[in-house]
Motif scaffolding. Sequence first.
Motif, PDB file in Angstrom:
ATOM      1  N   SER A 124     -22.024 -24.325  51.274  1.00  0.00           N
ATOM      2  CA  SER A 124     -21.774 -25.923  51.306  1.00  0.00           C
ATOM      3  C   SER A 124     -22.796 -26.391  50.210  1.00  0.00           C
ATOM      4  CB  SER A 124     -22.163 -26.294  52.577  1.00  0.00           C
ATOM      5  OG  SER A 124     -23.483 -25.939  53.110  1.00  0.00           O
ATOM      6  N   LYS A 132     -24.490 -20.231  55.047  1.00  0.00           N
ATOM      7  CA  LYS A 132     -24.750 -19.943  56.283  1.00  0.00           C
ATOM      8  C   LYS A 132     -23.822 -19.089  56.970  1.00  0.00           C
ATOM      9  CE  LYS A 132     -26.243 -22.505  60.239  1.00  0.00           C
ATOM     10  NZ  LYS A 132     -27.396 -23.175  60.260  1.00  0.00           N
ATOM     11  N   ILE A 149     -17.241 -26.052  62.870  1.00  0.00           N
ATOM     12  CA  ILE A 149     -16.760 -26.878  61.585  1.00  0.00           C
ATOM     13  C   ILE A 149     -15.166 -26.266  61.287  1.00  0.00           C
ATOM     14  CG2 ILE A 149     -18.907 -27.210  60.602  1.00  0.00           C
ATOM     15  CD1 ILE A 149     -17.888 -24.874  58.676  1.00  0.00           C
ATOM     16  N   GLU A 160     -24.736 -29.911  49.872  1.00  0.00           N
ATOM     17  CA  GLU A 160     -25.208 -31.421  50.036  1.00  0.00           C
ATOM     18  C   GLU A 160     -24.408 -31.856  51.273  1.00  0.00           C
ATOM     19  OE1 GLU A 160     -25.334 -33.905  46.819  1.00  0.00           O
ATOM     20  OE2 GLU A 160     -27.001 -33.054  45.916  1.00  0.00           O
ATOM     21  N   GLY A 161     -23.891 -30.866  52.334  1.00  0.00           N
ATOM     22  CA  GLY A 161     -23.252 -31.079  53.514  1.00  0.00           C
ATOM     23  C   GLY A 161     -21.857 -31.164  53.250  1.00  0.00           C
ATOM     24  N   GLU A 162     -21.135 -30.893  51.971  1.00  0.00           N
ATOM     25  CA  GLU A 162     -19.695 -30.612  51.835  1.00  0.00           C
ATOM     26  C   GLU A 162     -19.441 -29.251  51.802  1.00  0.00           C
ATOM     27  OE1 GLU A 162     -16.788 -31.001  48.114  1.00  0.00           O
ATOM     28  OE2 GLU A 162     -18.834 -31.619  47.855  1.00  0.00           O
ATOM     29  N   VAL A 163     -18.566 -28.780  52.827  1.00  0.00           N
ATOM     30  CA  VAL A 163     -18.186 -27.430  52.947  1.00  0.00           C
ATOM     31  C   VAL A 163     -17.281 -27.079  51.838  1.00  0.00           C
ATOM     32  CG1 VAL A 163     -17.116 -25.769  54.176  1.00  0.00           C
ATOM     33  CG2 VAL A 163     -18.705 -27.684  55.521  1.00  0.00           C
ATOM     34  N   ASP A 173     -25.675 -23.915  49.527  1.00  0.00           N
ATOM     35  CA  ASP A 173     -26.522 -23.311  50.894  1.00  0.00           C
ATOM     36  C   ASP A 173     -25.337 -22.443  51.304  1.00  0.00           C
ATOM     37  OD1 ASP A 173     -28.741 -25.069  50.834  1.00  0.00           O
ATOM     38  OD2 ASP A 173     -27.391 -26.673  51.467  1.00  0.00           O
ATOM     39  N   GLU A 206     -22.615 -25.148  66.870  1.00  0.00           N
ATOM     40  CA  GLU A 206     -21.833 -26.249  66.155  1.00  0.00           C
ATOM     41  C   GLU A 206     -20.533 -25.666  65.520  1.00  0.00           C
ATOM     42  OE1 GLU A 206     -22.281 -29.087  62.169  1.00  0.00           O
ATOM     43  OE2 GLU A 206     -24.118 -27.778  62.888  1.00  0.00           O
TER      44      GLU A 206
END
Length: 185
Positions: free
Chosen positions: A115, A68, A91, A117-120, A66, A89
Amino acid sequence: MINVSDLKPGVTFQMDGNLFVVLDYSHNKTARAAANIKVKMKNLRTGSTTEMTFGGNDKVKRAQIDKKEMQYLYKTGDAFVFMDGETYEQIEIPAENLEWEKNFLKESDTATIRSFEGEVLGVQLPDKVTLQITEAEQAVKGDTATGATKNAVLETGFQIKVPLFINEGEMVVISTAEGKYSGRA
């Protein structure tokens, strides 16, 4: 699962619990031997680059990375803080994960955060960035017979070589892949 013969530069995949992106790909087929696929790949978690040879029928699991757009806000002691422009938000990415990228990031710049699955995983830099020269050596008269260069320091603190005609305070375009001068802004 995707066949390794479908890999191309830029494709991301999972193998042995690691995430990789394909940098280079070559397909080798000799007379009676089976096809070999040689892949140069970069581990997205560690940043290390390796080469691996696969058989023609091998398969790997595709990884959906992903991306962003986020704004770089500031650097804390040991992390870089980015903010999502839509949700506000924030990070934090550890500084050791951005050893190369920090040379081209300045506050309020927009960066693409990758990222899985949520891991940057880190920051994807644009091909070229425009930065200001804060320090530049003086050019020596008569030193211009060939493509002579001099040392200069960017506003991020990164040191590069620039042509003799570039002076302190000028904006220059830098290639983020090699960290080299590319032209005037």
